[in-house]
Design a protein around this motif. Structure first.
Motif, PDB file in Angstrom:
ATOM      1  N   GLY A   1       0.775  -1.229   0.000  1.00 51.20           N
ATOM      2  CA  GLY A   1       0.000   0.000   0.000  1.00 51.20           C
ATOM      3  C   GLY A   1       0.806   1.278   0.000  1.00 51.20           C
TER       4      GLY A   1
ATOM      5  N   LYS B   1      -0.028   3.710  -2.800  1.00 51.39           N
ATOM      6  CA  LYS B   1      -1.269   4.466  -2.633  1.00 51.39           C
ATOM      7  C   LYS B   1      -1.024   5.758  -1.853  1.00 51.39           C
ATOM      8  CE  LYS B   1      -4.435   0.693  -3.172  1.00 51.39           C
ATOM      9  NZ  LYS B   1      -4.639   0.841  -4.589  1.00 51.39           N
TER      10      LYS B   1
ATOM     11  N   PHE C   1      -1.710   9.459  -3.198  1.00 53.94           N
ATOM     12  CA  PHE C   1      -2.545  10.359  -2.405  1.00 53.94           C
ATOM     13  C   PHE C   1      -1.844  11.707  -2.214  1.00 53.94           C
ATOM     14  CE2 PHE C   1      -4.114  11.680   1.903  1.00 53.94           C
ATOM     15  CZ  PHE C   1      -5.383  12.028   1.499  1.00 53.94           C
TER      16      PHE C   1
END
Length: 167
Positions: free
Chosen positions: A111, A114, A118
């Motif tokens: 992750g 991500k 972001f």
């Protein structure tokens, strides 16, 4: 309770937030000691590292975004910065990421991509909003809103593509 009320409450009792934020890099240091030196042992700890990354990055990203907003839009002086709510989360994020990077590449942390996406999105939105704020372009236009929304999404995709090629 507003966000300002929350920050005033934390500022009046900073001990709990300070302990929480300082414990994250300390835990990263301890996990580095416990995880061993072999690749198979480190691989088993990747979800613990992912948890530490998220614990450090979520308040850190929020603090960076808040600082950018306060300095660009609210024109807050640097002398009025709250060290506990505006600086310590960023220091915690940087220290934790540096400690984890010594042991495990970020590509192996689930992750992590991500989070960088972001941050790219937040940076692009703040940049576009700052540009609109400085040029004084507001809603007085003959262009339909759907075209403006598609242009905004297009600029975000372009920034995301350029960011991925750059890094």
């Amino acid at each position: 309770m507003t966000l300002q009320d929350f920050f005033q409450s934390v500022s009046s009792n900073p001990a709990l937030l300070t302990v929480l934020l300082l414990s994250i890099p300390a835990l990263a240091f301890l996990v580095n000691l416990w995880s061993g030196e072999q690749a198979a042992e480190i691989w088993r700890w990747r979800f613990v590292y992912a948890t530490l990354v998220y614990l450090a990055c979520i308040p850190g990203i929020f603090a960076v975004t808040l600082n950018i907003y306060l300095f660009l839009f609210e024109r807050q002086s640097i002398w009025q910065m709250n060290l506990i709510t505006q600086v310590l989360p960023v220091i915690t994020m940087v220290a934790t990421l540096m400690l984890i990077k010594r042991k495990l590449p970020f590509a192996y942390i689930p992750g992590f991509g991500k989070l960088s996406g972001f941050m790219t999105l937040i940076t692009a939105v703040i940049g576009i909003l700052w540009f609109i704020d400085r040029t004084r372009i507001y809603a007085v236009t003959y262009i339909p809103f759907a075209y403006i929304a598609m242009g905004f999404v297009g600029v975000l995709l372009l920034i995301r593509f350029a960011w991925s090629k750059l890094f």
